[in-house]
Design an enzyme around this catalytic site. Structure first.
Site, mmCIF file in Angstrom:
data_model
loop_
_atom_site.group_PDB
_atom_site.id
_atom_site.type_symbol
_atom_site.label_atom_id
_atom_site.label_comp_id
_atom_site.label_asym_id
_atom_site.label_seq_id
_atom_site.Cartn_x
_atom_site.Cartn_y
_atom_site.Cartn_z
ATOM 1 N N HIS A 58 0.938 -1.228 -0.030
ATOM 2 C CA HIS A 58 -0.254 0.116 0.164
ATOM 3 C C HIS A 58 0.819 1.434 0.101
ATOM 4 O O HIS A 58 1.327 1.721 0.798
ATOM 5 C CB HIS A 58 -1.373 0.046 1.176
ATOM 6 C CG HIS A 58 -2.098 1.011 1.010
ATOM 7 N ND1 HIS A 58 -3.599 0.778 0.621
ATOM 8 C CD2 HIS A 58 -1.697 2.272 1.074
ATOM 9 C CE1 HIS A 58 -4.264 2.282 0.341
ATOM 10 N NE2 HIS A 58 -3.317 3.032 1.375
ATOM 11 N N HIS A 60 1.599 5.226 -1.871
ATOM 12 C CA HIS A 60 1.623 6.306 -3.024
ATOM 13 C C HIS A 60 2.040 7.100 -3.532
ATOM 14 O O HIS A 60 3.345 7.880 -2.890
ATOM 15 C CB HIS A 60 0.557 7.765 -2.251
ATOM 16 C CG HIS A 60 -0.686 6.621 -1.266
ATOM 17 N ND1 HIS A 60 -1.757 7.141 -2.042
ATOM 18 C CD2 HIS A 60 -0.981 6.167 -0.364
ATOM 19 C CE1 HIS A 60 -2.871 7.172 -1.175
ATOM 20 N NE2 HIS A 60 -2.605 5.977 -0.200
ATOM 21 N N GLN A 153 -9.918 9.426 -5.244
ATOM 22 C CA GLN A 153 -9.340 10.532 -3.764
ATOM 23 C C GLN A 153 -10.364 10.905 -3.215
ATOM 24 O O GLN A 153 -10.340 11.310 -2.219
ATOM 25 C CB GLN A 153 -7.867 11.142 -3.765
ATOM 26 C CG GLN A 153 -7.580 12.360 -2.112
ATOM 27 C CD GLN A 153 -7.053 11.689 -1.366
ATOM 28 O OE1 GLN A 153 -5.820 10.511 -1.672
ATOM 29 N NE2 GLN A 153 -7.236 11.497 -0.242
ATOM 30 N N HIS A 211 -9.437 1.695 0.393
ATOM 31 C CA HIS A 211 -8.568 2.292 1.910
ATOM 32 C C HIS A 211 -10.735 2.532 1.815
ATOM 33 O O HIS A 211 -11.840 2.846 1.633
ATOM 34 C CB HIS A 211 -9.009 4.342 1.200
ATOM 35 C CG HIS A 211 -7.280 4.294 1.180
ATOM 36 N ND1 HIS A 211 -6.901 3.923 -0.526
ATOM 37 C CD2 HIS A 211 -6.198 4.842 0.580
ATOM 38 C CE1 HIS A 211 -6.063 4.458 -0.846
ATOM 39 N NE2 HIS A 211 -5.017 4.978 0.653
ATOM 40 N N GLU A 214 -11.189 4.347 6.588
ATOM 41 C CA GLU A 214 -9.649 5.045 7.814
ATOM 42 C C GLU A 214 -10.222 5.942 8.483
ATOM 43 O O GLU A 214 -10.334 7.077 8.008
ATOM 44 C CB GLU A 214 -8.565 5.636 6.484
ATOM 45 C CG GLU A 214 -7.289 5.677 6.968
ATOM 46 C CD GLU A 214 -6.409 6.608 5.861
ATOM 47 O OE1 GLU A 214 -6.615 6.559 5.043
ATOM 48 O OE2 GLU A 214 -5.016 6.505 6.512
ATOM 49 N N ASP A 310 2.726 2.831 2.886
ATOM 50 C CA ASP A 310 0.937 3.954 2.608
ATOM 51 C C ASP A 310 1.991 5.422 1.611
ATOM 52 O O ASP A 310 1.650 5.595 1.481
ATOM 53 C CB ASP A 310 0.389 4.797 3.480
ATOM 54 C CG ASP A 310 -0.803 4.802 3.641
ATOM 55 O OD1 ASP A 310 -0.993 5.168 2.564
ATOM 56 O OD2 ASP A 310 -1.640 5.533 4.332
ATOM 57 N N TRP A 316 0.828 13.687 4.462
ATOM 58 C CA TRP A 316 0.400 12.697 5.316
ATOM 59 C C TRP A 316 1.098 12.569 5.906
ATOM 60 O O TRP A 316 1.187 12.266 7.749
ATOM 61 C CB TRP A 316 -0.919 11.858 4.814
ATOM 62 C CG TRP A 316 -1.470 12.057 3.834
ATOM 63 C CD1 TRP A 316 -3.485 12.374 4.454
ATOM 64 C CD2 TRP A 316 -1.736 12.117 2.805
ATOM 65 N NE1 TRP A 316 -4.005 12.773 3.409
ATOM 66 C CE2 TRP A 316 -2.859 12.982 1.603
ATOM 67 C CE3 TRP A 316 -1.066 11.861 1.693
ATOM 68 C CZ2 TRP A 316 -3.516 13.112 0.790
ATOM 69 C CZ3 TRP A 316 -1.715 11.953 0.105
ATOM 70 C CH2 TRP A 316 -2.807 12.487 -0.122
HETATM 71 FE FE FE2 Z 1 -3.412 4.951 1.825
#
Ligand code: FE2
Length: 432
Positions: A58, A60, A153, A211, A214, A310, A316
């Site tokens: 996982h 991005h 997203q 996702h 979360e 991630d 993030w």
């Molecule tokens: Fe993610």
């Protein structure tokens, strides 16, 4: 008989110590106690751990290494991260996305990370990141297996052009159907998005990786719908629920019903401990909830659990180094997965379990598998996690593609000269 490469005296995660591994034609040709044949190159592993490559299930890659663009996340929350990414999105260029992604892939290779599933945001009508990462995927194919997930997203139903863009991205060659049901406008629309996206996966014969939940809201139960859709549509083994952090806060009775259903449907679970330990619980005072799904409990039910990185230096998460042992280390701590076998499971969660989620073929250090492996400066998987062990050699298709010198430190202490081996508990070496 001459091989391309022989790695001697290896300890294998699933077989123990004393193995020689012979590679030829990009494949593993033999795993035996003592191989007498010659090879163009021989590596003596000195009894150290030789593992299949790390797999990040996982990630991005469109956002990685963008930290500070156009500004930093002040609140540290998921929602500010999404808003910040929304500010950066119109400014993206294919060249900049590809340049950052390729830089990250270099880092990944140095860490023995040779398979990555990356989500790619499709909520930009230009599909800038999609085009860039499809190009990156082709470029890195000789050394990294990259799967791309079409990730809405800003919400599949919430963002006006997400549905159309998702289909366009899949038409262009993106591999997997993504989703973000907890970010849709209502619980009902979240459920509806799961149904619609699973239908697309069936029509196109693709896998699903959403996702899912979360959030710290225990009533975010989209994993229930995802599991039911998996069962209804016969998608067993092809569906992944990622993050699943609401499960941390769910009522125990409800979880006792949910987990057997997930196991029955063959839904894979992915936890992202590094990112969720910093994102979750931000609205709590004290005690603060920990941002991790229920790894031990899912494992006990026979659900396949893998761990993802991630984010690395993005809106993030401002840290990270492409090190899947860092991810496993955090899972051990936050999930209190400290028994010997639980720690070994965390190693599997960044190798074999993740490979299973990706559906990687010919993965593993066994005869007939791809000639991909990593020699670690550690005796076994637990020590590898403890030390975040150095990757001494990274091998892809029988060829060494990255090499590091062993980590040692020369000490100059009164009466205690010597070297510290990171695996040792105390300074060792000659004091004569
Ligand atoms: Fe993610």
């Amino acid at each position: 008989m001459s091989f391309d490469l022989i790695v001697r005296n290896a300890t294998l995660p699933h077989k123990g110590s004393g193995w020689d591994i012979a590679l030829t034609g990009g494949k593993i040709a033999a795993v035996e106690r003592a191989i007498t044949a010659e090879a163009a190159r021989v590596i003596d592993a000195h009894g150290l751990l030789v593992s299949p490559p790390f797999v990040d299930i996982h990630f991005h890659m469109d956002a990685t290494l963008s930290l500070g663009l156009p500004r930093l996340n002040q609140s540290g929350t998921l929602l500010e991260g999404i808003a910040l990414w929304g500010e950066l999105k119109p400014l993206l260029t294919p060249e900049a996305v590809a340049e950052r992604a390729l830089r990250y892939c270099d880092l990944a290779v140095s860490q023995g990370l040779l398979a990555i599933r990356s989500h790619v945001d499709i909520c930009d009508d230009r599909l800038t990141a999609v085009d860039a990462l499809l190009d990156v995927k082709r470029k890195i194919a000789p050394y990294i297996d990259l799967q791309l997930v079409a990730f809405p997203q800003d919400g599949y139903l919430r963002a006006p052009s997400a549905a159309k863009n998702l289909e366009r991205a899949l038409d262009k060659g993106v591999d997997i159907v993504g989703g973000i049901p907890h970010f849709e406008r209502t619980m009902e629309e979240g459920s509806r998005s799961v149904e619609l996206l699973c239908d697309i996966a069936v029509e196109r014969g693709l896998m699903v990786d959403m996702h899912c939940d979360e959030t710290d809201d225990p009533m975010s139960r989209h994993i229930e719908t995802l599991t039911a859709e998996t069962q209804r549509l016969g998608l067993q083994g092809r569906v992944t629920g990622s993050h699943l952090t609401s499960m941390h806060s769910m009522d125990n009775y409800y979880v006792s019903k949910l987990l057997p259903l997930m196991a029955e449907a063959g839904v894979h679970a992915v936890a992202n401990p590094l990112i969720n330990i910093v994102l979750q619980g931000r609205h709590d005072t004290y005690p603060k909830r920990r941002g991790l799904t229920r790894i031990a409990e899912m494992r006990a039910q026979g659900i396949n659990v893998a761990l993802g990185h991630d984010c690395v230096m993005d809106p993030w998460y401002s840290l990270g180094s492409g090190d899947m042992l860092d991810v496993a280390h955090m899972a051990v701590h936050v999930g209190q997965l400290t028994s010997r076998e639980a720690m070994r499971y965390c190693f599997e969660a960044v190798t074999t379990n993740a490979a299973k989620v990706m559906g990687l073929e010919s993965y593993g250090v066994d005869v007939g598998c791809n000639g991909d492996l990593v020699v670690l400066q550690a005796a076994d998987p637990i020590e590898a996690i403890r030390l975040k062990a150095r990757r001494l050699y990274v091998v892809r298709r029988g060829k060494v593609i990255a090499e590091s010198a062993p980590q040692t430190t020369r000490l100059d202490l009164p009466g205690r000269p010597g070297e510290v081996d990171p695996a040792g508990y105390a300074p060792s070496g000659s004091s004569s």
